[in-house]
Design a protein around this motif. Structure first.
Motif, PDB file in Angstrom:
ATOM      1  N   GLU A 419      -0.832  14.248   2.097  1.00  0.00           N
ATOM      2  CA  GLU A 419      -0.653  13.178   1.101  1.00  0.00           C
ATOM      3  C   GLU A 419      -0.431  11.826   1.775  1.00  0.00           C
ATOM      4  OE1 GLU A 419       1.088  15.878  -2.535  1.00  0.00           O
ATOM      5  OE2 GLU A 419       2.440  14.531  -1.466  1.00  0.00           O
ATOM      6  N   THR A 420       0.303  11.841   2.881  1.00  0.00           N
ATOM      7  CA  THR A 420       0.532  10.585   3.607  1.00  0.00           C
ATOM      8  C   THR A 420      -0.801  10.005   4.073  1.00  0.00           C
ATOM      9  OG1 THR A 420       2.590  11.535   4.398  1.00  0.00           O
ATOM     10  CG2 THR A 420       1.853   9.548   5.483  1.00  0.00           C
ATOM     11  N   LEU A 421      -1.674  10.876   4.559  1.00  0.00           N
ATOM     12  CA  LEU A 421      -2.978  10.384   5.030  1.00  0.00           C
ATOM     13  C   LEU A 421      -3.847   9.913   3.857  1.00  0.00           C
ATOM     14  CD1 LEU A 421      -3.721  12.975   7.854  1.00  0.00           C
ATOM     15  CD2 LEU A 421      -2.750  10.685   8.050  1.00  0.00           C
ATOM     16  N   SER A 422      -3.693  10.570   2.715  1.00  0.00           N
ATOM     17  CA  SER A 422      -4.449  10.130   1.534  1.00  0.00           C
ATOM     18  C   SER A 422      -4.025   8.736   1.115  1.00  0.00           C
ATOM     19  CB  SER A 422      -4.253  11.082   0.360  1.00  0.00           C
ATOM     20  OG  SER A 422      -4.785  12.333   0.692  1.00  0.00           O
ATOM     21  N   SER A 423      -2.717   8.471   1.222  1.00  0.00           N
ATOM     22  CA  SER A 423      -2.269   7.126   0.838  1.00  0.00           C
ATOM     23  C   SER A 423      -2.734   6.116   1.868  1.00  0.00           C
ATOM     24  CB  SER A 423      -0.759   7.086   0.652  1.00  0.00           C
ATOM     25  OG  SER A 423      -0.125   7.106   1.899  1.00  0.00           O
ATOM     26  N   LEU A 424      -2.887   6.546   3.102  1.00  0.00           N
ATOM     27  CA  LEU A 424      -3.372   5.635   4.148  1.00  0.00           C
ATOM     28  C   LEU A 424      -4.791   5.149   3.835  1.00  0.00           C
ATOM     29  CD1 LEU A 424      -3.252   4.284   6.898  1.00  0.00           C
ATOM     30  CD2 LEU A 424      -3.645   6.479   7.976  1.00  0.00           C
ATOM     31  N   VAL A 425      -5.646   6.047   3.405  1.00  0.00           N
ATOM     32  CA  VAL A 425      -7.005   5.613   3.084  1.00  0.00           C
ATOM     33  C   VAL A 425      -7.117   5.063   1.659  1.00  0.00           C
ATOM     34  CG1 VAL A 425      -8.246   6.994   4.775  1.00  0.00           C
ATOM     35  CG2 VAL A 425      -7.723   7.982   2.553  1.00  0.00           C
ATOM     36  N   GLY A 426      -5.993   5.078   0.932  1.00  0.00           N
ATOM     37  CA  GLY A 426      -5.976   4.400  -0.367  1.00  0.00           C
ATOM     38  C   GLY A 426      -6.315   5.276  -1.547  1.00  0.00           C
ATOM     39  N   GLU A 427      -6.325   6.605  -1.333  1.00  0.00           N
ATOM     40  CA  GLU A 427      -6.679   7.462  -2.467  1.00  0.00           C
ATOM     41  C   GLU A 427      -5.506   7.654  -3.428  1.00  0.00           C
ATOM     42  OE1 GLU A 427      -8.451  10.917  -0.737  1.00  0.00           O
ATOM     43  OE2 GLU A 427     -10.099   9.694   0.023  1.00  0.00           O
ATOM     44  N   ILE A 428      -4.307   7.691  -2.866  1.00  0.00           N
ATOM     45  CA  ILE A 428      -3.146   7.768  -3.768  1.00  0.00           C
ATOM     46  C   ILE A 428      -2.153   6.681  -3.353  1.00  0.00           C
ATOM     47  CG2 ILE A 428      -3.151  10.141  -4.633  1.00  0.00           C
ATOM     48  CD1 ILE A 428      -1.398  10.858  -2.156  1.00  0.00           C
ATOM     49  N   THR A 429      -2.529   5.445  -3.581  1.00  0.00           N
ATOM     50  CA  THR A 429      -1.666   4.339  -3.177  1.00  0.00           C
ATOM     51  C   THR A 429      -1.192   3.620  -4.427  1.00  0.00           C
ATOM     52  OG1 THR A 429      -3.041   4.124  -1.223  1.00  0.00           O
ATOM     53  CG2 THR A 429      -1.574   2.310  -1.684  1.00  0.00           C
ATOM     54  N   SER A 430       0.085   3.238  -4.432  1.00  0.00           N
ATOM     55  CA  SER A 430       0.629   2.631  -5.644  1.00  0.00           C
ATOM     56  C   SER A 430       0.019   1.247  -5.878  1.00  0.00           C
ATOM     57  CB  SER A 430       2.139   2.517  -5.514  1.00  0.00           C
ATOM     58  OG  SER A 430       2.464   1.452  -4.649  1.00  0.00           O
ATOM     59  N   GLU A 431       0.042   0.844  -7.142  1.00  0.00           N
ATOM     60  CA  GLU A 431      -0.520  -0.456  -7.528  1.00  0.00           C
ATOM     61  C   GLU A 431       0.177  -1.591  -6.780  1.00  0.00           C
ATOM     62  OE1 GLU A 431      -3.137  -1.437  -9.661  1.00  0.00           O
ATOM     63  OE2 GLU A 431      -3.609   0.678  -9.361  1.00  0.00           O
ATOM     64  N   GLU A 432       1.505  -1.445  -6.584  1.00  0.00           N
ATOM     65  CA  GLU A 432       2.242  -2.539  -5.911  1.00  0.00           C
ATOM     66  C   GLU A 432       1.734  -2.736  -4.501  1.00  0.00           C
ATOM     67  OE1 GLU A 432       5.665  -0.220  -7.242  1.00  0.00           O
ATOM     68  OE2 GLU A 432       3.801  -0.339  -8.392  1.00  0.00           O
ATOM     69  N   ILE A 433       1.502  -1.621  -3.810  1.00  0.00           N
ATOM     70  CA  ILE A 433       1.027  -1.749  -2.424  1.00  0.00           C
ATOM     71  C   ILE A 433      -0.352  -2.385  -2.418  1.00  0.00           C
ATOM     72  CG2 ILE A 433       0.314  -0.451  -0.370  1.00  0.00           C
ATOM     73  CD1 ILE A 433       2.646   1.433  -0.913  1.00  0.00           C
ATOM     74  N   LEU A 434      -1.202  -1.953  -3.344  1.00  0.00           N
ATOM     75  CA  LEU A 434      -2.543  -2.545  -3.416  1.00  0.00           C
ATOM     76  C   LEU A 434      -2.445  -4.041  -3.728  1.00  0.00           C
ATOM     77  CD1 LEU A 434      -4.593   0.183  -5.297  1.00  0.00           C
ATOM     78  CD2 LEU A 434      -4.588  -0.337  -2.866  1.00  0.00           C
ATOM     79  N   ASP A 435      -1.560  -4.385  -4.679  1.00  0.00           N
ATOM     80  CA  ASP A 435      -1.391  -5.796  -5.036  1.00  0.00           C
ATOM     81  C   ASP A 435      -1.027  -6.606  -3.803  1.00  0.00           C
ATOM     82  OD1 ASP A 435      -1.933  -5.389  -7.647  1.00  0.00           O
ATOM     83  OD2 ASP A 435       0.150  -5.350  -8.331  1.00  0.00           O
ATOM     84  N   GLU A 436      -0.099  -6.052  -3.013  1.00  0.00           N
ATOM     85  CA  GLU A 436       0.358  -6.794  -1.845  1.00  0.00           C
ATOM     86  C   GLU A 436      -0.767  -6.969  -0.834  1.00  0.00           C
ATOM     87  OE1 GLU A 436       4.021  -5.323  -0.003  1.00  0.00           O
ATOM     88  OE2 GLU A 436       3.218  -6.252   1.815  1.00  0.00           O
ATOM     89  N   ILE A 437      -1.512  -5.909  -0.598  1.00  0.00           N
ATOM     90  CA  ILE A 437      -2.587  -5.996   0.404  1.00  0.00           C
ATOM     91  C   ILE A 437      -3.652  -6.995  -0.051  1.00  0.00           C
ATOM     92  CG2 ILE A 437      -4.491  -4.713   1.464  1.00  0.00           C
ATOM     93  CD1 ILE A 437      -2.586  -2.261   1.470  1.00  0.00           C
ATOM     94  N   PHE A 438      -4.048  -6.894  -1.303  1.00  0.00           N
ATOM     95  CA  PHE A 438      -5.153  -7.744  -1.747  1.00  0.00           C
ATOM     96  C   PHE A 438      -4.739  -9.192  -1.978  1.00  0.00           C
ATOM     97  CE2 PHE A 438      -7.062  -3.611  -2.472  1.00  0.00           C
ATOM     98  CZ  PHE A 438      -8.297  -3.822  -1.879  1.00  0.00           C
TER      99      PHE A 438
END
Ligand SMILES: Nc1nc2c(ncn2[C@@H]2O[C@H](COP(=O)(O)OP(=O)(O)OP(=O)(O)O)[C@@H](O)[C@H]2O)c(=O)[nH]1
Ligand SMILES: [Mg+2]
Length: 445
Positions: A419-438
């Motif tokens: 699961e940790t690796l899935s979040s690394l490639v963005g498959e299960i990443t929270s909206e907040e983290i995506l918001d911050e990156i983008f």
């Protein structure tokens, strides 16, 4: 999903600018503002068409343009897209964008095009981040590493590790179904071997993180020493620029000065700081505090002493402070002779005549190890942290196998690692983290 638009080129004087439109209504919105020989919906995908952009309310001509059409899913975002090339400068692209908004598009958020590309499976999160790295690349080497990850090299490695973990999970499930010890044993050996291989692979990637970080953020070299030893002269020599004030008065430098140089493709940020001594005035005191603060963040300290004089108690006190950090000892002013017997490994230079500067460059180069540039994959703290967490779970699973813990427990650790690796490639990443990156992206990318 609404249709977004943005100017993709930086503002300012130039030959052309580009306005991008993406979304389910991109073609219809384009038609409301475009006047040319054909209607946009009749453009064959991937072809350019000349025409004009008109104000959809008044019909006033706003610019002469070339329009390129992409049909979903064959576009950067995976949606229908238009790329409208306008004349350069501040006004034309802005007017075209305004017309598109009037015709029903919405202003894009920073990174929204890339985010849509990710949602539509055109790239994963690591690739999206690498795209940003490529745009922000400070040197050729940074661009090379970013491009490698943009084309998926790191993502592939992560996905392979994840597949192997999935195999381990399946083996564990199988073992659960058999209670016969003879059957379980060979499978456990195999699981252990796989886990060992995976943790080794992750360790190797993590080890290179420090250099990956230096490649992206720049190596921080801080020059320190007591007053008047020639720190600012050395700073200027490294930068090939008379940036810092140099005088024969001790206590000349007060503020922290910084400048960028490039060494073997690595961006390097050099800091000149106030000479360290019991401060004489208020300004100097603040300067020394600042010097100490920047020292804490150094990747490499250049500890400078004056070779034309004997080593002093003050020099040794400063040396004691920095000796645990990665450092080089610089014996300066060697053009005046060298009276320092200590530090046999110190680099004898003259910042004034540039004698010995080549050797200093060589020593810094050694630390950066540019030959292994090709092996650097990890350039983001997020990636580093995720890999470290995954490694911990895998090591825990390894321990579980060794100690003969129950399969359910081992399977849990393996699942967490996956699961940790899935979040690394963005498959299960929270909206907040995506918001911050983008949010770090440019508008229009
Ligand atoms: N002969 C000789 N003089 C040098 C050399 N490097 C610096 N100096 C002289 O030493 C004096 C002090 O140099 P700076 O570079 O200002 O020294 P600093 O360590 O930055 O001093 P502070 O900012 O006061 O801490 C100046 O007069 C320089 O010209 C060198 O390699 N050889
Ligand atoms: Mg100085």
């Amino acid at each position: 999903m609404d249709t977004i638009a943005a100017i993709a080129t930086p503002p300012g004087r130039g030959a052309i600018s580009m306005v991008r439109v993406s979304g389910p209504h991109a073609l219809q919105i384009g038609e409301r503002v475009f006047e040319g020989r054909k209607r946009i919906r009749d453009f064959p995908p991937g072809t350019f068409h000349h025409g004009f952009i008109l104000d959809p309310d008044t019909g006033r001509k706003l610019d002469e343009v070339v329009v390129l059409v992409y049909h979903a899913p064959h576009s950067f975002t995976g949606e229908d897209m238009l790329e409208i090339t306008t004349h350069g400068g501040l006004i034309p692209a802005r007017r075209v964008l305004r017309a598109l908004i009037k015709a029903g598009a919405r202003m894009a958020e920073p990174g929204e095009f890339t985010r849509r590309a990710m949602l539509n499976g055109k790239m994963d999160l690591i690739q999206a981040e690498s795209l940003l790295d490529l745009i922000d690349a400070k040197t050729e080497a940074c661009a090379d590493v970013a491009l490698k990850n943009l084309t998926g090299e790191l993502s592939e490695r992560i996905k392979k590790i994840r597949e192997k973990l999935l195999e381990v999970s399946m083996e564990l499930e199988l073992s659960l179904d058999f209670t016969d010890q003879d059957l379980i044993f060979p499978s456990h050996e195999k699981i252990k071997k796989t886990l060992e291989e995976l943790s080794q692979e992750i360790k190797e990637m993590i080890e290179r993180w420090n250099r990956g970080r230096m490649l992206m953020e720049g190596m921080r070299i801080v020059i320190t020493g007591k007053p008047n030893v020639g720190k600012s002269t050395l700073f200027n020599a490294l930068l090939s620029e008379e940036k810092a004030i140099v005088t024969e008065e001790p206590g000349t430098t007060r503020d922290v000065l910084e400048g960028w140089i490039e060494i073997e493709g690595f961006p390097v940020k050099v800091f000149d700081t106030a000479g360290l001594r019991p401060a004489e005035g208020k300004v100097e005191k603040i300067g020394i505090e600042r010097a100490k603060r920047v020292l804490e963040s150094a990747d490499l300290v250049l500890f400078v002493v004056d070779g034309s004089q004997e080593l002093s108690q003050e020099d040794m006190e400063i040396y004691e402070e920095i000796k645990e950090k990665q450092h080089l000892i610089i014996i300066n002013k060697c053009d005046l002779g060298c009276r320092i017997k200590e530090f046999p490994g110190g680099l004898r230079i003259s910042a004034l005549t540039h004698e010995g500067m080549d050797r200093l460059h060589e020593e810094i180069k050694k630390l950066l190890n540019p030959e292994e540039l090709g092996d650097i994959l990890i350039t983001h703290e997020r990636h580093y942290n995720a890999l470290r967490t995954a490694l911990q779970y895998i090591e825990e699973a390894e321990k579980g196998v060794e100690e003969g813990r129950g399969e359910e427990l081992i399977a849990e650790d393996v699942k967490f690692a996956r699961e940790t690796l899935s979040s690394l490639v963005g498959e299960i990443t929270s909206e907040e983290i995506l918001d911050e990156i983008f949010s770090n992206f440019c508008i229009g990318k």
